[in-house]
Scaffold this active site. Structure first.
Site, PDB file in Angstrom:
ATOM      1  N   HIS A 157       0.873  -1.326  -0.111  1.00  0.00           N
ATOM      2  CA  HIS A 157       0.080   0.097  -0.008  1.00  0.00           C
ATOM      3  C   HIS A 157       0.893   1.279  -0.237  1.00  0.00           C
ATOM      4  O   HIS A 157       2.136   1.221   0.333  1.00  0.00           O
ATOM      5  CB  HIS A 157      -0.929   0.078   1.067  1.00  0.00           C
ATOM      6  CG  HIS A 157      -2.133  -0.883   1.111  1.00  0.00           C
ATOM      7  ND1 HIS A 157      -1.883  -2.332   1.387  1.00  0.00           N
ATOM      8  CD2 HIS A 157      -3.389  -0.568   0.644  1.00  0.00           C
ATOM      9  CE1 HIS A 157      -3.365  -2.653   1.366  1.00  0.00           C
ATOM     10  NE2 HIS A 157      -3.998  -1.739   0.782  1.00  0.00           N
ATOM     11  N   LYS A 161      -0.372   4.943   4.668  1.00  0.00           N
ATOM     12  CA  LYS A 161      -1.187   3.855   5.247  1.00  0.00           C
ATOM     13  C   LYS A 161      -1.056   3.473   6.826  1.00  0.00           C
ATOM     14  O   LYS A 161       0.613   3.497   6.929  1.00  0.00           O
ATOM     15  CB  LYS A 161      -1.398   2.483   4.674  1.00  0.00           C
ATOM     16  CG  LYS A 161      -2.339   1.531   5.207  1.00  0.00           C
ATOM     17  CD  LYS A 161      -2.759   0.178   4.302  1.00  0.00           C
ATOM     18  CE  LYS A 161      -3.585  -0.648   5.080  1.00  0.00           C
ATOM     19  NZ  LYS A 161      -4.856   0.134   5.356  1.00  0.00           N
TER      20      LYS A 161
HETATM   21  P1  NAD Z   1      -7.012   9.535   5.398  1.00  0.00           P
HETATM   22  O1  NAD Z   1      -6.209   9.760   6.442  1.00  0.00           O
HETATM   23  O2  NAD Z   1      -7.060   9.926   4.207  1.00  0.00           O
HETATM   24  O3  NAD Z   1      -8.840   9.729   5.577  1.00  0.00           O
HETATM   25  C1  NAD Z   1      -9.368   9.770   6.869  1.00  0.00           C
HETATM   26  C2  NAD Z   1     -10.335  10.946   7.116  1.00  0.00           C
HETATM   27  O4  NAD Z   1     -10.897  10.686   8.503  1.00  0.00           O
HETATM   28  C3  NAD Z   1      -9.374  12.210   7.492  1.00  0.00           C
HETATM   29  O5  NAD Z   1      -9.631  13.314   6.650  1.00  0.00           O
HETATM   30  C4  NAD Z   1      -9.321  12.570   8.861  1.00  0.00           C
HETATM   31  O6  NAD Z   1      -9.332  13.911   9.218  1.00  0.00           O
HETATM   32  C5  NAD Z   1     -10.768  11.970   9.194  1.00  0.00           C
HETATM   33  N1  NAD Z   1     -11.304  11.820  10.474  1.00  0.00           N
HETATM   34  C6  NAD Z   1     -10.316  11.325  11.540  1.00  0.00           C
HETATM   35  N2  NAD Z   1     -11.253  11.404  12.731  1.00  0.00           N
HETATM   36  C7  NAD Z   1     -12.405  11.905  12.247  1.00  0.00           C
HETATM   37  C8  NAD Z   1     -13.486  12.271  13.276  1.00  0.00           C
HETATM   38  N3  NAD Z   1     -13.649  12.015  14.449  1.00  0.00           N
HETATM   39  N4  NAD Z   1     -14.822  12.775  12.368  1.00  0.00           N
HETATM   40  C9  NAD Z   1     -14.895  12.756  11.232  1.00  0.00           C
HETATM   41  N5  NAD Z   1     -13.632  12.707  10.433  1.00  0.00           N
HETATM   42  C10 NAD Z   1     -12.523  12.400  10.961  1.00  0.00           C
HETATM   43  O7  NAD Z   1      -7.339   7.700   5.014  1.00  0.00           O
HETATM   44  P2  NAD Z   1      -7.650   6.933   3.835  1.00  0.00           P
HETATM   45  O8  NAD Z   1      -6.578   6.518   3.219  1.00  0.00           O
HETATM   46  O9  NAD Z   1      -9.077   7.625   3.199  1.00  0.00           O
HETATM   47  O10 NAD Z   1      -8.270   5.704   4.536  1.00  0.00           O
HETATM   48  C11 NAD Z   1      -9.210   5.693   5.724  1.00  0.00           C
HETATM   49  C12 NAD Z   1      -9.468   4.281   6.137  1.00  0.00           C
HETATM   50  O11 NAD Z   1     -10.183   3.475   5.084  1.00  0.00           O
HETATM   51  C13 NAD Z   1      -8.251   3.429   6.388  1.00  0.00           C
HETATM   52  O12 NAD Z   1      -8.808   2.926   7.621  1.00  0.00           O
HETATM   53  C14 NAD Z   1      -8.126   2.670   5.577  1.00  0.00           C
HETATM   54  O13 NAD Z   1      -7.382   1.501   5.781  1.00  0.00           O
HETATM   55  C15 NAD Z   1      -9.642   2.364   5.081  1.00  0.00           C
HETATM   56  N6  NAD Z   1      -9.610   1.977   3.417  1.00  0.00           N
HETATM   57  C16 NAD Z   1     -10.588   0.897   3.522  1.00  0.00           C
HETATM   58  C17 NAD Z   1     -11.042   0.452   2.009  1.00  0.00           C
HETATM   59  C18 NAD Z   1     -11.987  -0.567   1.816  1.00  0.00           C
HETATM   60  O14 NAD Z   1     -12.385  -0.863   0.709  1.00  0.00           O
HETATM   61  N7  NAD Z   1     -12.848  -0.916   2.932  1.00  0.00           N
HETATM   62  C19 NAD Z   1     -10.112   1.032   1.061  1.00  0.00           C
HETATM   63  C20 NAD Z   1      -9.313   2.189   1.323  1.00  0.00           C
HETATM   64  C21 NAD Z   1      -8.979   2.277   2.792  1.00  0.00           C
END
Ligand code: NAD
Length: 270
Positions: A157, A161
Site C-alpha cells: 500500500h 497507510k
Molecule cells: P485518510 O487519513 O486520508 O482519511 C481519513 C479521514 O478521516 C481524514 O480526513 C481525517 O481527518 C478524518 N477523521 C478522523 N477522525 C475523524 C472524526 N472523528 N470525524 C470525522 N472525520 C475524521 O485515510 P484513507 O486513506 O482515506 O483511509 C481511511 C480508512 O479507510 C483506513 O482505515 C483505510 O485502511 C480504510 N480503507 C478501506 C478501504 C475499503 O475498501 N474498505 C479502502 C481504502 C481504505
C-alpha cells in the site's frame, strides 16, 4: 420517493473525497453532507470544491449528530476511534452505516456488533468486487490443498497507510484459514525478523510492503515443493472502493437491522 441521502464522515480524506464523488455520480442518491475531524482545515469549506466540482452549497461540518439527522445512510472510512463513535450515533439515528475503516480492535468491533442490532451495518475491509471474489477463491483453493502448500499473503500500500497488515490481507488470511478448517489466530505469523527458525507446517504468513501511491495490491501464495499458485488482485484506483461503498449504501436501504458484508451486497454468499 424522496431522494436517498448519503452522508460521508471523514469527507476530506483520501477515501472520503472518492466517496463524495461516487455519490455525486451515482443514480438514486444525493450527497447529504459531510464531516471531518474538528480542527481539520477542510471544516467550513464547500463540499463541491473537495471533489473538483463547483460549489454545492453544502459545507464540511464537524458534528456527526447534526449530519446524521439529515441523512438516510453514512459512509465511513475514518479511524477506529471515529468509527466507534459513528457506529453508536448511526444506530441511534437508524442510518445505514457503511464501514470501510480498518485497523479495528476487538473492542471497536464489539461496539459495531452492538450497533448492528439496531440498524443496518455493511462492513468490509475491502469494498471492491475483485477482492471479494479473491476472498471466495482463496477459501476454495485452501480447502482443496493440504498444509504441504505453505500459505503466504503479501500486500503493498501507499506510504500513508497507518495499519499493518492491511485489513484486506487479514480478511484473505481469514478466508484461507476457513478453507483449511483452522482459526487464523492459531496459525498466523504477522511478521518475521531475526532467527525465526524453519517455517512451521500450517502457518499462514503475512508480509507488508509500504511505498509511493499504491492503492492496494494483495497476493495469496500457495507454495509447495515443485509448484506455486499465486492469486493476485491489484487496485489501480481508489474509485473501486468508493463505488462499492455507494453500492452498499443503496443496497442497505430498507433491509432489516444486522451486520452485513460486501459478499452480501455483491450476492457472493454461498
Ligand atoms: P485518510 O487519513 O486520508 O482519511 C481519513 C479521514 O478521516 C481524514 O480526513 C481525517 O481527518 C478524518 N477523521 C478522523 N477522525 C475523524 C472524526 N472523528 N470525524 C470525522 N472525520 C475524521 O485515510 P484513507 O486513506 O482515506 O483511509 C481511511 C480508512 O479507510 C483506513 O482505515 C483505510 O485502511 C480504510 N480503507 C478501506 C478501504 C475499503 O475498501 N474498505 C479502502 C481504502 C481504505
Amino acid at each position: 420517493m424522496n431522494p436517498y441521502r448519503v452522508a460521508v464522515v471523514g469527507c476530506a480524506g483520501r477515501m472520503g473525497r472518492m466517496n463524495l464523488a461516487a455519490i455525486h455520480a451515482a443514480e438514486g442518491c444525493v450527497i447529504a453532507g459531510g464531516t471531518d475531524q474538528p480542527g481539520s482545515s477542510a471544516v467550513g469549506s464547500d463540499i463541491g470544491l473537495l471533489i473538483g466540482q463547483g460549489p454545492l452549497g453544502l459545507l464540511v461540518g464537524d458534528d456527526p449528530v447534526e449530519l446524521f439527522a439529515a441523512a438516510d445512510a453514512v459512509i465511513d472510512f475514518t479511524t477506529p476511534a471515529a468509527t466507534r463513535r459513528h457506529a453508536e450515533l448511526a444506530a441511534q439515528a437508524e442510518l445505514v452505516h457503511v464501514i470501510g475503516t480498518t485497523g479495528l480492535t476487538p473492542a471497536d468491533q464489539a461496539v459495531i456488533d452492538k450497533a448492528a442490532i439496531q440498524t443496518v451495518v455493511v462492513q468490509a475491509a475491502n469494498m471492491s468486487l475483485g477482492v471479494n471474489l479473491l476472498q471466495l477463491v482463496t477459501e476454495q483453493v485452501a480447502r482443496a490443498l493440504d498444509p504441504d502448500y505453505d500459505i503466504e499473503i503479501v500486500e503493498m500500500h501507499h506510504r500513508h497507510k497507518v495499519d499493518a497488515p492491511s485489513g484486506t490481507a487479514l480478511m484473505l488470511g481469514e478466508a484461507a484459514a476457513k478453507g483449511r478448517g483452522v482459526a487464523l489466530k492459531q496459525v498466523a505469523r504477522l511478521a518475521r525478523e531475526g532467527q525465526v527458525g524453519a517455517r512451521p507446517r500450517g502457518e499462514i504468513g503475512f508480509a507488508t510492503l509500504r511505498g509511493g501511491d499504491v492503492a492496494g495490491e494483495h497476493s495469496v501464495i500457495f507454495a509447495a515443493e515443485g509448484e506455486q499458485i499465486v492469486l493476485t488482485h491489484k487496485a489501480t484506483s481508489r474509485e473501486v472502493f468508493a463505488k462499492g461503498a455507494v453500492k452498499a449504501a443503496l443496497w442497505g436501504r430498507g433491509k432489516p437491522a444486522g451486520l452485513y458484508t460486501m459478499r452480501d451486497v455483491l450476492g457472493l454468499t454461498e
